[in-house]
Every structure is written in C-alpha cells, then in structure tokens.
Motif scaffolding. Structure first.
Motif, PDB file in Angstrom:
ATOM      1  N   GLN A  53      66.528 -18.776  32.093  1.00 34.37           N
ATOM      2  CA  GLN A  53      67.883 -18.230  32.152  1.00 34.37           C
ATOM      3  C   GLN A  53      67.912 -16.762  31.727  1.00 34.37           C
ATOM      4  O   GLN A  53      68.655 -15.960  32.265  1.00 34.37           O
ATOM      5  N   ASN A  54      67.106 -16.465  30.726  1.00 30.66           N
ATOM      6  CA  ASN A  54      67.133 -15.105  30.180  1.00 30.66           C
ATOM      7  C   ASN A  54      65.965 -14.233  30.660  1.00 30.66           C
ATOM      8  O   ASN A  54      65.736 -13.162  30.117  1.00 30.66           O
ATOM      9  N   ARG A  60      60.747 -10.978  35.175  1.00 31.00           N
ATOM     10  CA  ARG A  60      61.711  -9.875  35.115  1.00 31.00           C
ATOM     11  C   ARG A  60      62.699 -10.046  36.262  1.00 31.00           C
ATOM     12  O   ARG A  60      62.426 -10.750  37.237  1.00 31.00           O
ATOM     13  N   GLU A  61      63.795  -9.407  36.130  1.00 29.44           N
ATOM     14  CA  GLU A  61      64.741  -9.445  37.231  1.00 29.44           C
ATOM     15  C   GLU A  61      64.702  -8.090  37.924  1.00 29.44           C
ATOM     16  O   GLU A  61      64.756  -7.037  37.262  1.00 29.44           O
ATOM     17  N   ILE A 111      63.774 -27.261  26.760  1.00 28.97           N
ATOM     18  CA  ILE A 111      64.874 -26.371  26.344  1.00 28.97           C
ATOM     19  C   ILE A 111      64.384 -24.924  26.305  1.00 28.97           C
ATOM     20  O   ILE A 111      65.057 -24.014  26.820  1.00 28.97           O
ATOM     21  N   ILE A 112      63.202 -24.715  25.729  1.00 25.25           N
ATOM     22  CA  ILE A 112      62.685 -23.341  25.628  1.00 25.25           C
ATOM     23  C   ILE A 112      62.448 -22.752  27.016  1.00 25.25           C
ATOM     24  O   ILE A 112      62.802 -21.599  27.291  1.00 25.25           O
TER      25      ILE A 112
END
Lengths: 463, 107
Positions: free
Chosen positions: A289-290, A295-296, A282-283
C-alpha cells in the motif's frame, strides 16, 4: 511487596552457576519468587543468607498443565528434607532453604550428571538440533539460489544480511552444544577425581557478547538504505515480540485451564504459525500500500485506453539521445534505474523504454556491475556471460558465446559481442559486454548501433 | 573413567538397597539410612529420587504400593543378588586386608 523482574542469561545445565547466582542475589536482598519463560521474578527483602539447590526432572516440560507426578514426588522428598520449591522451568527445578548446613538435594555428583545428561537430551540437544536443521536447510536453499542466480544475489545486501543472521544462529546453536559437551567432559573428569560439578564459567559474559553482535546485525538491517528492508524490519521485529508474548500468554492460559501437554503443543504451534503468517501478511499489505518495496512512477502513459505504462524519470548515466538524434524529443520515454548494492558488488539496471503502443522508437537497456572485490571479477564476468544462455538448448549453447572484440574502439579493457549459433547459421547480436577497470556493462541497444557510438558509451558510463 | 552402572555400589546405593530388604516408603529411606549409618552416610532427596527411579528401571527394586504420592518399594531377587554380590566383594576386600596386613604383620 516490591518485586524486580530480570532476564537471566544462563545455560540450563549450569546448576552450580545458577545456585551461586541466586545465593548472591539473596545476599543482595533479592529472593527468587518465581521463574517465567521470559522474566524471573524477585522479591525485595532484607539481605539474607539462603541456600539454593538446582536439580532436574528429565520428564518435565513447560507445556505440562500441572507438575508431573515425577516433579511432585521429587518435591515431596525435598520438602521432607527441609527444602522449599521456588519454581521450575522445563526440566530445571529450583529449591531454597534457610536452614544452616542443610542436607544437599544431590549427594552423588555422578547421579546428578546423569540426570543433567537426560534433561539436556530432551531440551538443549533436541531443540538446538531441530532448529539447527531448519536453519541449515534455509541456508542451503539460499546457497542453491545463489548458485542459480549469482547476479541477482551478489549485489543484494538483504540476501547477505539474512544469510549472516541464519549462519549466526546456527553457529550459536553449535557453540551451545559444543560448550555443553566440553562442560560434560570436564564434569566427568572432576567427578572421577572426587570433586563436584564444574560451573559453566564465562557463559553470562559470552551471552552478553552474543546479544551485542545480534543487536549490531539487526541495526545493520535497520539502517539498510537500499530497499524497504529497514522499514520491513522496523515492523517485523516489534511484531515478532508481540507474537512471542501472545504465544506465551496462550500457552500459560492453556496450562491454567489444564489442557494436556500434547494439545497445548499443537495449539501453540498452530497459533504461532497463524500469527507469523498473519503478521507477514499485514506487513506485506502495508508495504504494498505504501510502496515500501516498490516505487511509484511519477507519471504514466495510458496505453490503448487499457493500462497505465509507468514513465520513470530516473537519472541515467547514458541516454539514447547521447548516442543518436533520432526521436530526440519523444516525450514518453521512461528512464528507469534500479540499484542493488552489497559489500561485494553494486548492480545498476538501467533502461530507456517507450510505452508499447505500436510506435517504434529507439530504446536500450544496460546493466552496470561494479565489482568491489578483485577476486570476484572473473566470477561476475562469467556469470554475466552465462546468464544469457540460461534457457538455451545444449546444441545452441555449444554454438553460441560471447566473442572478444576490439576493445580500443570502446576505450575499454575488454569487449565481447554475443554470437548466437544454431544449425541454421550464426548471427552476431547487438548485445555487448564492455569491461573497464572493476566495472562490467551488459549493453543492449534496440536501434542501429554504430562504431561512432562506442567511445561515447564508454565516456558516459565509465567517465 | 566413569563407573559402569551398578557394577559396584556406592555407599548411598548400598544403604538404599539395604533399607529395601523390607517394604519401605521412598520418603522414609532418607531417615532410615541416616539411622542405620548413625548419620555417617547422607542421601540427598534428589539423589534418592533419581536412584529409586534407576533401581526400578534396572529391576533391582519394585514398587509395592502407591498411596497418593507415597510409593513403597522392596528389593527384587535381582536386587538381593546385587546386594549379596556387593557384600561378597566387600568381604573379599576385608579378607584381603586381614590376610596381607593383619596376619602378614604378625608372621
């Protein structure tokens, strides 16, 4: 009735210290009601003079659904002598009486020490030994990884944080066992002199210091600024607390339902593993996801209508345009800098690249290693050089190397250029190691690199 | 230096074994020792429980009956021999004492 719950820090063999502590609590108006794995429950009463006695049932376990026959018979004997059982925790059995001058439960200190020894073999020595081996294996794996990839691990703060945490754990386990063995020697000596068992003095104070250091280590991880480890830990720690509670609740539920000790251990272990794997899953999912660990890129370039090439816009110490005017205005350059830092070293992996769309533009990649401790300098320089030859054959490796160059041309302390050799001949590659002060730069230009560019590079990177 | 197990018997060990010359329930031993020694020797319930367990393991006593959680024990031949040996040892001590101090003083 009012109750108080406390976390009691004591070591299992310290029966004398525990008896004294419980008697002091009763004198303050807190009578032990029951013993839990995490919390000890106290009933608020009028201050009372009670006598507590701690003994051991070596074959008992926290997984037993009911008191073992051994515990029941022991309890019967103690009840007949006027003692009332308050609770137990694994092998530890706690009794109380309000009778003045009661018959002690243990009247032979050498027998008592014998029973403590048996209990500790099953409890402290076994659990610490097992956990210690797991932790030591983990540490060894990390050390082997360090030997293989020193440049990746030396600037990695997380690597050292987790190594320190593991080592701290092992140290604590060793300290516990050594403390027990020294207590045992002291106990033998006292018994030989006709005295009673000694108290494990200072253990509660030591435990407080241990927790404080652990808290500071965790805080250090939570305050990590370089990666998503702080956010990871912020999710992981409460998650682990929840898992511990869930495992404990399951264990208690199975005990209540009369599930056998073996089945309880097996199910608890499975639930433990499933929950930990689930929590990590989950983590990691939330992290991905975040973009907690990655980095994006602010922009992308669509290559051949098939995939997006990330266009990073990081600030670099050196750009291709500082060295050559060629394609100076090319709009799809990606400027990427990835930084890792530990107390030993800072590593900045910089690159200026273009999307793989068939066009040819000047690109470059360089890694800047800033060594923070002088004694590590030669080790890092050697690691930077050796990293190149990781996958070379022995023959090629013997003929290849970094050859010293004229450092003055670069305004540097030392410069090396890669020579690749094989039976077919030798080739000087455009791959350089430039050293100045405590900084080592591995530089790879993918364009024609000229002598005029050398001092410019030094000026930009070393300042 | 810790005492080698059951090489010599402590007072509680001696009296527990003595009680078990006849079949006796574990729980009654405490009261029996108290009675025999007129309260001079006290055996705590924990010590009694652990000693009975150790005596069974060492083959000095054996379980004769189990009624619920009430277990009864009796001396084995090995236990009887150990008690005899301890008695002989104590007699030797007394005899040495008498020989050296009592008779020696009068001569």
């Amino acid at each position: 009735m009012k109750y108080t719950y406390r976390i009691e820090s004591f070591i299992l063999f310290d029966c004398v210290g525990l008896e004294r502590h419980l008697e002091e609590m009763a004198a303050k108006g807190l009578q032990l009601e029951s013993i839990g794995r995490m919390f000890w429950k106290y009933r608020r009463t009028e201050p009372q003079k009670l006598t507590y006695s701690v003994t051991y049932a070596p074959d008992a376990s926290v997984y037993d659904p009911h008191p073992t026959e051994e515990q029941q018979v022991l309890t019967d004997y103690c009840t007949a002598a006027g003692w009332h059982k308050v609770g137990d925790l694994a092998q530890l059995q706690v009794f109380v009486t309000d009778r003045p001058n009661p018959t002690p439960i243990e009247t032979d200190e050498s027998i008592r020490l014998d029973i403590i020894r048996k209990s500790m073999k099953k409890n402290l020595i076994f659990s610490h030994g097992l956990l210690g081996v797991v932790f030591l294996l983990n540490i060894l794996l990390r050390l082997f990884h360090f030997v293989d990839y020193p440049l990746s691990n030396l600037p990695d703060g997380n690597y050292f944080n987790s190594l320190v945490m593991m080592s701290y754990g092992v140290l604590l386990m060793i300290a516990d066992v050594v403390y027990y063995l020294s207590w045992q020697r002291k106990a033998e000596k006292r018994i030989a002199e006709g005295e009673s068992l000694p108290e494990a003095k200072h253990y509660r104070t030591i435990t407080k210091v241990v927790w404080l250091i652990l808290f500071l280590l965790l805080l250090n991880m939570l305050l990590d600024r370089n990666t998503g480890i702080a956010l990871f830990m912020a999710m992981y720690l409460p998650g682990m607390v929840l898992i511990l509670m869930a495992v404990y609740a399951t264990q208690q539920y199975m005990k209540k339902k009369g599930v056998s000790k073996g089945k309880n251990i097996l199910v608890t272990l499975i639930i433990d593993i499933v929950l930990v794997v689930g929590l990590l899953g989950i983590i990691i999912h939330i992290s991905l996801q975040n973009h907690i660990f990655s980095r994006e890129a602010p922009d992308h370039y669509l290559v051949n209508d098939r995939f997006n090439y990330p266009l990073w816009q990081d600030e670099l110490p050196l750009y291709v345009s500082d060295l050559t005017d060629e394609d100076k205005d090319y709009p799809y350059y990606s400027f990427e800098k990835r930084t890792k830092e530990s107390i030993f070293m800072k590593a900045e992996d910089c690159s200026q690249s273009t999307p793989p769309d068939g066009e040819d533009h000047p690109e470059m990649r360089y890694e800047i290693y800033t060594v923070k401790m002088d004694f590590l300098y030669d080790f890092v320089l050697n690691a930077v050089m050796e990293d190149e030859f990781r996958y070379y054959t022995e023959e090629s490796r013997a003929m290849s190397g970094y050859i010293p160059q004229n450092a003055a041309e670069w305004n540097a302390d030392a410069v090396y250029q890669l020579k690749i050799g094989d039976p077919g001949g030798e080739l000087m590659e455009d791959k350089w190691i430039i050293c100045k002060d405590n900084t080592i730069v591995l530089f790879r230009p993918y364009f024609k690199f000229t002598d005029e560019m050398k001092p410019i590079l030094s000026e930009k990177i070393f300042g | 230096m810790p005492r080698e197990k059951f090489q010599t018997l402590t007072e509680p060990m001696f009296y527990i074994l003595l009680c078990l010359r006849r079949e006796c329930c574990g729980m009654d031993i405490m009261a029996e020792v108290d009675r025999i020694t007129a309260g001079r020797v006290t055996v705590g319930p924990g010590t009694l429980y652990h000693l009975l367990d150790q005596f069974v393991t060492a083959g000095l006593i054996r379980e004769t009956s189990v009624q619920g959680r009430r277990r009864s024990y009796i001396l084995t031949q090995k236990g009887r021999d150990m008690l005899e040996a301890e008695y002989a040892r104590l007699r030797t001590l007394v005899s040495d004492y008498e020989e050296i101090l009592t008779k020696g003083e009068t001569q």
